[in-house]
Write a protein that holds these residues in place. Structure first.
Motif, PDB file in Angstrom:
ATOM      1  N   PRO A 156       0.837  -1.191   0.000  1.00  0.00           N
ATOM      2  CA  PRO A 156       0.000   0.000   0.000  1.00  0.00           C
ATOM      3  C   PRO A 156       0.875   1.245   0.000  1.00  0.00           C
ATOM      4  O   PRO A 156       1.960   1.249   0.602  1.00  0.00           O
ATOM      5  CB  PRO A 156      -0.803  -0.123   1.295  1.00  0.00           C
ATOM      6  CG  PRO A 156      -0.200  -1.230   2.076  1.00  0.00           C
ATOM      7  CD  PRO A 156       0.744  -1.981   1.217  1.00  0.00           C
ATOM      8  N   LEU A 157       0.432   2.255  -0.675  1.00  0.00           N
ATOM      9  CA  LEU A 157       1.143   3.531  -0.684  1.00  0.00           C
ATOM     10  C   LEU A 157       0.509   4.468   0.335  1.00  0.00           C
ATOM     11  O   LEU A 157      -0.719   4.558   0.436  1.00  0.00           O
ATOM     12  CB  LEU A 157       1.083   4.165  -2.075  1.00  0.00           C
ATOM     13  CG  LEU A 157       1.843   3.447  -3.195  1.00  0.00           C
ATOM     14  CD1 LEU A 157       1.563   4.116  -4.536  1.00  0.00           C
ATOM     15  CD2 LEU A 157       3.346   3.426  -2.911  1.00  0.00           C
ATOM     16  N   THR A 158       1.364   5.169   1.074  1.00  0.00           N
ATOM     17  CA  THR A 158       0.899   6.199   2.000  1.00  0.00           C
ATOM     18  C   THR A 158       1.529   7.527   1.628  1.00  0.00           C
ATOM     19  O   THR A 158       2.532   7.584   0.895  1.00  0.00           O
ATOM     20  CB  THR A 158       1.256   5.842   3.459  1.00  0.00           C
ATOM     21  OG1 THR A 158       2.684   5.679   3.559  1.00  0.00           O
ATOM     22  CG2 THR A 158       0.558   4.555   3.892  1.00  0.00           C
ATOM     23  N   PHE A 159       0.954   8.583   2.150  1.00  0.00           N
ATOM     24  CA  PHE A 159       1.399   9.935   1.853  1.00  0.00           C
ATOM     25  C   PHE A 159       1.512  10.680   3.183  1.00  0.00           C
ATOM     26  O   PHE A 159       0.505  10.899   3.859  1.00  0.00           O
ATOM     27  CB  PHE A 159       0.406  10.627   0.917  1.00  0.00           C
ATOM     28  CG  PHE A 159       0.181   9.866  -0.368  1.00  0.00           C
ATOM     29  CD1 PHE A 159       0.918  10.161  -1.501  1.00  0.00           C
ATOM     30  CD2 PHE A 159      -0.740   8.823  -0.428  1.00  0.00           C
ATOM     31  CE1 PHE A 159       0.735   9.442  -2.681  1.00  0.00           C
ATOM     32  CE2 PHE A 159      -0.942   8.107  -1.597  1.00  0.00           C
ATOM     33  CZ  PHE A 159      -0.202   8.413  -2.729  1.00  0.00           C
ATOM     34  N   SER A 160       2.750  10.986   3.582  1.00  0.00           N
ATOM     35  CA  SER A 160       2.993  11.556   4.905  1.00  0.00           C
ATOM     36  C   SER A 160       2.387  10.678   5.994  1.00  0.00           C
ATOM     37  O   SER A 160       1.832  11.153   6.978  1.00  0.00           O
ATOM     38  CB  SER A 160       2.440  12.984   4.995  1.00  0.00           C
ATOM     39  OG  SER A 160       3.074  13.829   4.073  1.00  0.00           O
ATOM     40  N   GLY A 185      -4.831  -3.245  -4.766  1.00  0.00           N
ATOM     41  CA  GLY A 185      -4.141  -4.434  -4.287  1.00  0.00           C
ATOM     42  C   GLY A 185      -4.817  -5.743  -4.592  1.00  0.00           C
ATOM     43  O   GLY A 185      -4.279  -6.806  -4.237  1.00  0.00           O
ATOM     44  N   ALA A 186      -5.969  -5.746  -5.250  1.00  0.00           N
ATOM     45  CA  ALA A 186      -6.627  -7.007  -5.604  1.00  0.00           C
ATOM     46  C   ALA A 186      -5.721  -7.798  -6.547  1.00  0.00           C
ATOM     47  O   ALA A 186      -5.174  -7.241  -7.501  1.00  0.00           O
ATOM     48  CB  ALA A 186      -7.964  -6.733  -6.277  1.00  0.00           C
ATOM     49  N   PRO A 187      -5.542  -9.110  -6.309  1.00  0.00           N
ATOM     50  CA  PRO A 187      -4.653  -9.892  -7.181  1.00  0.00           C
ATOM     51  C   PRO A 187      -5.002  -9.754  -8.660  1.00  0.00           C
ATOM     52  O   PRO A 187      -4.117  -9.646  -9.498  1.00  0.00           O
ATOM     53  CB  PRO A 187      -4.833 -11.317  -6.676  1.00  0.00           C
ATOM     54  CG  PRO A 187      -5.193 -11.151  -5.230  1.00  0.00           C
ATOM     55  CD  PRO A 187      -6.048  -9.910  -5.184  1.00  0.00           C
ATOM     56  N   LYS A 188      -6.285  -9.781  -8.951  1.00  0.00           N
ATOM     57  CA  LYS A 188      -6.731  -9.489 -10.313  1.00  0.00           C
ATOM     58  C   LYS A 188      -7.867  -8.485 -10.219  1.00  0.00           C
ATOM     59  O   LYS A 188      -8.884  -8.733  -9.567  1.00  0.00           O
ATOM     60  CB  LYS A 188      -7.203 -10.746 -11.044  1.00  0.00           C
ATOM     61  CG  LYS A 188      -7.559 -10.458 -12.499  1.00  0.00           C
ATOM     62  CD  LYS A 188      -7.831 -11.716 -13.306  1.00  0.00           C
ATOM     63  CE  LYS A 188      -8.125 -11.369 -14.756  1.00  0.00           C
ATOM     64  NZ  LYS A 188      -8.420 -12.578 -15.565  1.00  0.00           N
ATOM     65  N   LEU A 189      -7.695  -7.353 -10.867  1.00  0.00           N
ATOM     66  CA  LEU A 189      -8.683  -6.281 -10.762  1.00  0.00           C
ATOM     67  C   LEU A 189     -10.009  -6.716 -11.380  1.00  0.00           C
ATOM     68  O   LEU A 189     -10.036  -7.218 -12.512  1.00  0.00           O
ATOM     69  CB  LEU A 189      -8.169  -5.033 -11.481  1.00  0.00           C
ATOM     70  CG  LEU A 189      -8.888  -3.729 -11.156  1.00  0.00           C
ATOM     71  CD1 LEU A 189      -8.448  -3.228  -9.771  1.00  0.00           C
ATOM     72  CD2 LEU A 189      -8.584  -2.673 -12.217  1.00  0.00           C
ATOM     73  N   PRO A 190     -11.131  -6.567 -10.647  1.00  0.00           N
ATOM     74  CA  PRO A 190     -12.438  -6.853 -11.257  1.00  0.00           C
ATOM     75  C   PRO A 190     -12.799  -5.724 -12.224  1.00  0.00           C
ATOM     76  O   PRO A 190     -13.374  -4.707 -11.851  1.00  0.00           O
ATOM     77  CB  PRO A 190     -13.386  -6.909 -10.048  1.00  0.00           C
ATOM     78  CG  PRO A 190     -12.741  -6.039  -9.009  1.00  0.00           C
ATOM     79  CD  PRO A 190     -11.266  -6.162  -9.225  1.00  0.00           C
ATOM     80  N   GLY A 191     -12.456  -5.901 -13.464  1.00  0.00           N
ATOM     81  CA  GLY A 191     -12.526  -4.799 -14.419  1.00  0.00           C
ATOM     82  C   GLY A 191     -13.847  -4.691 -15.151  1.00  0.00           C
ATOM     83  O   GLY A 191     -14.559  -5.675 -15.346  1.00  0.00           O
ATOM     84  N   VAL A 192     -14.145  -3.456 -15.569  1.00  0.00           N
ATOM     85  CA  VAL A 192     -15.307  -3.201 -16.421  1.00  0.00           C
ATOM     86  C   VAL A 192     -14.911  -2.542 -17.737  1.00  0.00           C
ATOM     87  O   VAL A 192     -15.722  -2.480 -18.661  1.00  0.00           O
ATOM     88  CB  VAL A 192     -16.349  -2.316 -15.695  1.00  0.00           C
ATOM     89  CG1 VAL A 192     -16.929  -3.033 -14.492  1.00  0.00           C
ATOM     90  CG2 VAL A 192     -15.760  -0.968 -15.300  1.00  0.00           C
TER      91      VAL A 192
END
Length: 452
Positions: A144-148, A212-219
């Motif tokens: 995960p990315l955080t900012f400050s 972070g989903a292993p495979k993105l549930p895409g549309v």
């Protein structure tokens, strides 16, 4: 040199966190030896397309390129109405944006940009991982990315934000997946900061936070980058970074999507595959339709002199810049005597002075042939030849990259070699881009400027 554009408006914002209009040239608080490994140059897209301009002059020759496919629309989540729009919009959805890096490193950080936004925009969550295939990631690499230190960030208008560094082993020439969750709707009357022509498939999720989903549930998929400015890695043994600064020919127009066939991509592979590898990042700052001295449509970005600080000089670790700009100034002028070749030369001199003021080496690339392109004229060809002659002979640049010589037809030097022409007599094919990158003398980068 404009492109069909797929873009979106801007999301509703939450409380401010932090930002800075121009990125600093090196890390101040996170330690390490940071250097850019990937970047894109950004533009601001309005919510609605502008009114069509009056028809221009007829093309010199009609394009032989196939018609561009229709832009796919994103289905809005339940309860959200976008209305009939020619642009892609998002609402409460996650974008999985794929980037192909140059250098590797032991840590990574991501720079997001709202530099063209006139209101804040909120990122509800963000994530970085190595890409597996298509929309799938390697879960064990995800961070995960955080900012400050915060999991969410609101980027003020005209600002950029750095993520906190994450421990992630990034191999050279790897594909990264950057997930951004946008909790608001982009269908608001605010410009969106983005890059139009990614030549890379980007994945759009169904409703919700799927970072972070292993495979993105895409549309849906699109081929533009949104709010993503650059990736930096901690690489103590890196010699620096090269910025490729230019228009659509640097951006990779007409290259095969998802193959990383742009000339800066090929250059990155060459640098790392030499017997004594040159560990340098290659950062693409090309924008389709961009000009040295003036603006075209919104998608072509602001003029090169205006964007040079952010898109070239301020990149972390930059030691060299390759400039290939001017064909759009020349072509769009048609028979108009201005801008003259001397006007363009004066603009190039300004770029050189500004690079030298920062201790950065700057290389001039000659403009490739454009006979047969829609905006070709003999007057324009004379300007191209004059500008190329100055780049080759003036010694104003620290070195010359002769893309014209590498791609022209020896039997008719005003034309691209047929094998190097994509279809429109202006943009090279994959083979043409490869020939461009292979023509660059790598010894130009063994004498470095000041790493910033």
């Amino acid at each position: 040199m404009t492109h069909a554009m797929r873009v979106a408006g801007l999301a509703i914002a939450l409380p401010l966190v932090f930002g800075s209009i121009q990125p600093p040239s090196r890390a101040q608080t996170s330690g390490g030896s940071w250097v850019g490994t990937w970047s894109t140059a950004l533009v601001g897209r309005p919510q609605l397309p502008p009114m069509p301009a009056a028809p221009g002059p007829p093309p010199f020759m009609p394009s032989a390129c196939p018609a561009a496919p229709a832009v796919p629309m994103i289905t809005p989540p339940a309860g959200v109405t976008f209305g009939p729009q020619p642009f892609t919009h998002f609402a409460n959805q996650t974008l999985r944006q794929i980037v192909h890096v140059s250098l590797g490193g032991s840590r990574a950080r991501v720079v997001l940009s709202n530099s063209f936004g006139t209101a804040p925009i909120t990122i509800g969550a963000a994530h970085i991982a190595l890409r597996d295939k298509d929309a799938a990631i390697q879960p064990s690499t995800g961070r995960p990315l955080t900012f400050s230190g915060r999991a969410t960030v609101t980027i003020p208008a005209n600002a950029i934000v750095y993520s906190d560094p994450v421990a992630l082993t990034v191999m050279p020439l790897a594909d990264l997946a950057i997930d951004l969750y946008l909790p608001g709707s982009t269908n608001t009357p605010v410009p969106l900061t983005m890059h139009n022509a990614a030549f890379q498939t980007i994945y759009v999720s169904e409703t919700g936070n799927h970072t972070g989903a292993p495979k993105l549930p895409g549309v849906a998929t699109v081929r533009s980058w949104f709010l993503l400015s650059r990736i930096e890695v901690d690489a103590p043994d890196a010699a620096g970074a090269i910025v490729a600064f230019g228009d659509s020919i640097t951006d990779g127009a007409s290259s095969t999507p998802d193959t990383n066939s742009r000339w800066p991509d090929v250059l990155a592979r060459r640098l790392l595959s030499t017997p004594t590898p040159l560990k340098m990042g290659v950062l693409n700052a090309g924008i389709g339709g961009n000009r040295v001295l003036s603006e075209g449509t919104y998608g072509a970005g602001i003029n090169a002199l205006a964007r040079f600080e952010v898109d070239a000089l301020s990149h972390t670790g930059v030691t060299h810049i390759i400039v290939m700009e001017g064909i759009n100034d020349i072509g769009n002028a048609r028979q108009n005597p201005t801008p003259t070749a001397e006007d363009l030369i004066a603009g190039h001199k300004q770029l050189i002075e500004r690079a030298h003021a920062k201790g950065i080496k700057i290389l001039g690339a000659t403009l490739t042939p454009f006979w047969g392109a829609g905006y070709y004229t003999e007057a324009g060809e004379a300007k191209r030849q004059a500008l190329n002659n100055w780049i080759r002979t003036s010694k104003a640049y620290d070195g010359v990259v002769d893309f014209d010589k590498a791609t022209r037809d020896p039997s008719d030097p005003k034309k691209l070699l047929p094998a190097y022409d994509s279809c429109d007599r202006l943009h090279p094919s994959d083979a043409g881009y490869k020939a461009m990158a292979e023509s660059i003398d790598l010894s130009l980068f063994r004498s470095t400027g000041n790493r910033r």
